[in-house]
Enzyme design. Structure first.
Site, PDB file in Angstrom:
ATOM      1  N   ASP A 134      43.795 -10.360  41.231  1.00 32.37           N
ATOM      2  CA  ASP A 134      43.066  -9.158  40.857  1.00 32.37           C
ATOM      3  C   ASP A 134      43.864  -8.352  39.832  1.00 32.37           C
ATOM      4  O   ASP A 134      45.084  -8.159  39.980  1.00 32.37           O
ATOM      5  CB  ASP A 134      42.821  -8.315  42.122  1.00 32.37           C
TER       6      ASP A 134
ATOM      7  N   GLU B 179      42.283 -12.564  36.797  1.00 31.26           N
ATOM      8  CA  GLU B 179      41.315 -11.596  36.303  1.00 31.26           C
ATOM      9  C   GLU B 179      42.039 -10.900  35.158  1.00 31.26           C
ATOM     10  O   GLU B 179      42.877 -10.016  35.401  1.00 31.26           O
ATOM     11  CB  GLU B 179      40.914 -10.592  37.389  1.00 31.26           C
TER      12      GLU B 179
END
Length: 727
Positions: A369, A405
């Site tokens: 993330d 990401e």
């Protein structure tokens, strides 16, 4: 630091010296070793929770007197697996200098391998008893903290080994542990929403039959809800608020939270592997649940606040030039803090955590993330940052699946196409191009063709293959596919933020009516559009990622930010009543074609030239008239239909033993126009006959035979796949 002075001969220390590695609680039959990093602390107490005579628990404190290299450690005999524990740490209380020691706070061990969610009331008087009368207020509105649990790591893996499936053979299914089975009628009720529920044959058989090869699980590291949510009676559902990076989230356990969750997680992994499905974890190392300086003190802030979190760059005094420490948190995550991955112990914690989940829990990879926040040396993006270099040379981690990401909450953090090998990336440019194509907002077909062919503009220049692109059209964050074709605007009122949260850039189309409808004609258009999107995703070059439930028409009723919706709005609805099972069948058929035909999942870039002398181009783009696309065609804003020819005779890449690989050839027509399109199938020397093997056009049945030199009508807003047949 050395122990206190003995008081008499023959004395025995209740806490053995132990050792400063490994960090965390390491159980053995003789004793449990405890080690925690708190370099600026002056005193540390290990707090063990034992059974009280009345059946409750009592906190027993053991002072740790051994300290080396900033690590406080000791071994305690007689501690059983399942024992709950935490730490209390004393030291300077100087928040302006990044020092927030407060022994009134029970702290979670950052290396705890399990946590128990029992709430532990605070004891404000404890600070005074320890001789620290000053007020130490960190504005912790929660007043509670999870406790660590001593774990017996033994487990019978029954021969389970890493699967190491190649990226080009991978199909990812992004799912939430609870949301995937909370409503599943064929999962025993007591197992729904748990690790054990996900391991049930009803789930693994479904995923395998669909064509999924890997599940990417939303965060399973122990997390807590933000005070801003709990104050309004909500919870953090997605889990992007981690606090325990070695502990499986206890609330997803059906068997208990005194170490049983660790065994249950391992059993889930073992069951998924037996079904041929890899396990990828969505990990949140960029920030923690402690948020900004006014957030709750749960672990890191009470141990090494100054070292673990990034601060803003100090500004020199304009008169003296002196530089003083500035306690302001530097936040490029949008969550209050940013973990300093250049700090040696923060870096060590991340690497230890990753290796633990690979070696002890047998997971196959990670999706990071907000990876950009972790790639910074100081404040600048650095592809040679400590974390990237360390992972790249690590003998364990460099061989697992690594997904970035590739952005954070800053202006300079957008890194799509910029991560180094062996990283692959979530490709949001694929998402945007495919959404725009199917809603007729593209200015020509060039952009969508680039994405269909693997996004070479992003990944070819640094030597990566098309599999570096994780193709997705939806994810947990945003509309579902059903909502993508049913809503033009977000409807997040249930989140309690006056619909201000969530993006306004949905690139969606409601086809004339906002929200759900009973109009059969409109519903048919939406279902066909959903099928078009899913077929496009599954047949694009790169690695497809499906969001759980999209293949069967899951809806969040227009909510594009359901992070706090721990209810049926977020769960997969397994009932057939409202399911878009026609979309499921198209998705399943497209994935079967991909799996059975290496021509549709090649490892080399298409080159637009023959793979054999005198043969066809490996990739050719066709105009509906039957000619190859011209530069003017690519930028024709009125052109809504394009054909993609992929040659399989032979493939450019040899097989594993050097053998030439021969497959069928494919002609895929993508038509986003609102009128049917007549297309010509050109005369050629290589493919004379074919058949329709996938069609979202109800008037063009699978099995329809086509001939070179003939014509075909592609219905409005349709995908049609033709496969060559032997002469």
């Amino acid at each position: 630091m050395t122990p206190s002075t003995w008081t008499h001969l023959g004395q025995t220390s209740q806490v053995w010296p132990g050792r400063n590695w490994p960090l965390g609680a390491t159980w053995s039959a003789e004793s449990t070793n405890f080690a925690v990093y708190a370099p600026a602390a002056t005193e540390v107490w290990l707090c063990v929770f034992e059974e009280a005579p009345d059946g409750g628990e009592v906190e027993v404190r053991h002072q740790l007197t051994e300290q080396s290299l900033g690590i406080w450690h000791g071994a305690l005999p007689g501690v059983r697996p399942g024992t709950a524990y935490g730490y209390r740490v004393d030291g300077p209380w100087k928040p302006a200098e990044g020092l927030r020691f407060n022994p009134a706070k029970l702290l979670l061990d950052p290396y705890a391998q399990a946590t128990t969610g029992d709430l532990v009331p605070e004891q404000p008087a404890f600070a005074y008893v320890l001789g620290s009368p000053e007020v130490r207020d960190d504005h912790d509105s929660a007043g509670h903290v999870p406790r660590g649990v001593v774990v017996d790591p033994s487990f019978d893996w029954q021969g389970d080994v890493p699967m190491r499936r190649r990226w080009r053979d991978t199909v990812i299914y992004e799912a939430h542990v609870k949301g995937l089975t909370a409503l599943h009628d064929r999962v025993p009720e007591h197992l729904r929403g748990t690790y054990a529920g996900l391991a049930q044959p009803a789930v693994t058989d479904y995923l395998r039959d669909l064509g999924v090869t890997a599940v990417e699980l939303l965060p399973v590291h122990q997390f807590v809800s933000e005070p801003s949510l709990t104050e309004r009676g909500a919870t953090n559902y997605w889990g992007y608020n981690s606090i325990g990076y070695f502990a499986p989230h206890a609330a997803y356990s059906s068997s208990g939270e005194r170490g049983e969750q660790v065994t249950e997680f391992k059993e889930m992994v073992r069951a998924l592997h037996r079904a041929g499905i890899e396990v990828i974890l969505d990990v949140v190392y960029n920030h923690t649940a402690e948020a900004g300086p006014l957030g709750p003190t749960l672990s890191f802030r009470g141990l090494d606040d100054r070292g673990f979190y990034k601060r803003v760059a100090p500004v020199p005094d304009p008169k003296t030039g002196a530089v003083t420490f500035d306690d302001t948190y530097w936040d490029v995550t949008g969550c209050g803090n940013t973990v300093d991955s250049n700090n040696p112990l923060a870096l060590r914690m991340i690497l230890d955590s990753l290796r633990y989940w690979v070696t002890e829990m047998h997971v196959d990879g990670f999706r990071f993330d907000l990876m950009s926040a972790l790639t910074r040396t100081g404040y600048d993006i650095d592809m040679n940052s400590d974390l990237l270099v360390a992972i790249g040379q690590d003998p364990v981690l460099r061989h697992v699946k690594l997904i970035a990401e590739p952005w954070d909450a800053s202006m300079d953090g957008y890194l799509v196409g910029g991560m180094p090998p062996p990283w692959v990336e979530w490709n949001d440019q694929y998402r945007d191009a495919i959404r725009d194509f199917w809603r007729n907002h593209n200015h020509g077909t060039h952009a969508v063709a680039t994405r269909l062919a693997g996004s070479s503009d992003l990944y070819a220049d640094d030597g990566r293959s098309a599999y570096a692109s994780i193709n997705f059209v939806t994810a947990h964050d945003g509309f579902t596919v059903r909502d993508l074709v049913s809503y033009e605007h977000k409807h997040n009122e249930a989140n309690g933020e006056d619909n201000r949260d969530g993006t306004d850039n949905n690139r969606s189309w409601n086809h004339g009516v906002e929200g759900e409808t009973d109009d059969p004609a409109l519903l048919a258009v939406r279902r066909r559009q959903a099928a078009n999107i899913m077929a496009t995703l599954c047949l694009s070059n790169g690695v497809p990622m499906i969001t759980a439930g999209d293949e069967r028409g899951r809806t969040q009723r227009g909510n594009n930010n359901a992070y706090c919706q721990d209810n049926e709005l977020s769960y997969v609805d397994w009932r057939p009543d409202d399911a878009w099972l026609d979309v499921y069948e198209v998705t399943r058929a497209a994935l079967r074609l991909r799996r059975e035909h290496p021509a549709l999942r090649q490892r080399h870039w298409f080159e637009g030239r023959p793979t054999i002398r005198g043969g066809p181009k490996d990739l050719a783009w066709l105009h509906p008239s039957g000619r190859e696309m011209t530069p003017d065609d690519w930028h024709d804003p009125e052109l809504r239909t394009v054909g993609m020819f992929v040659s399989g005779s032979p493939l450019r890449a040899p097989g594993p033993r050097g053998e030439q690989q021969v497959d069928a050839s494919f002609m895929v027509w993508f038509g986003s126009g609102w009128l049917p399109q007549r297309v010509s199938l050109p005369e050629n020397d290589w493919v004379q006959r074919g058949e329709v093997v996938l069609s979202t056009d109800a008037r063009l049945a699978v099995g329809t035979v086509v001939e070179a030199g003939g014509e075909l009508t592609v219905g409005r807003r349709s995908v049609v796949v033709l496969r060559s047949t032997a002469p």
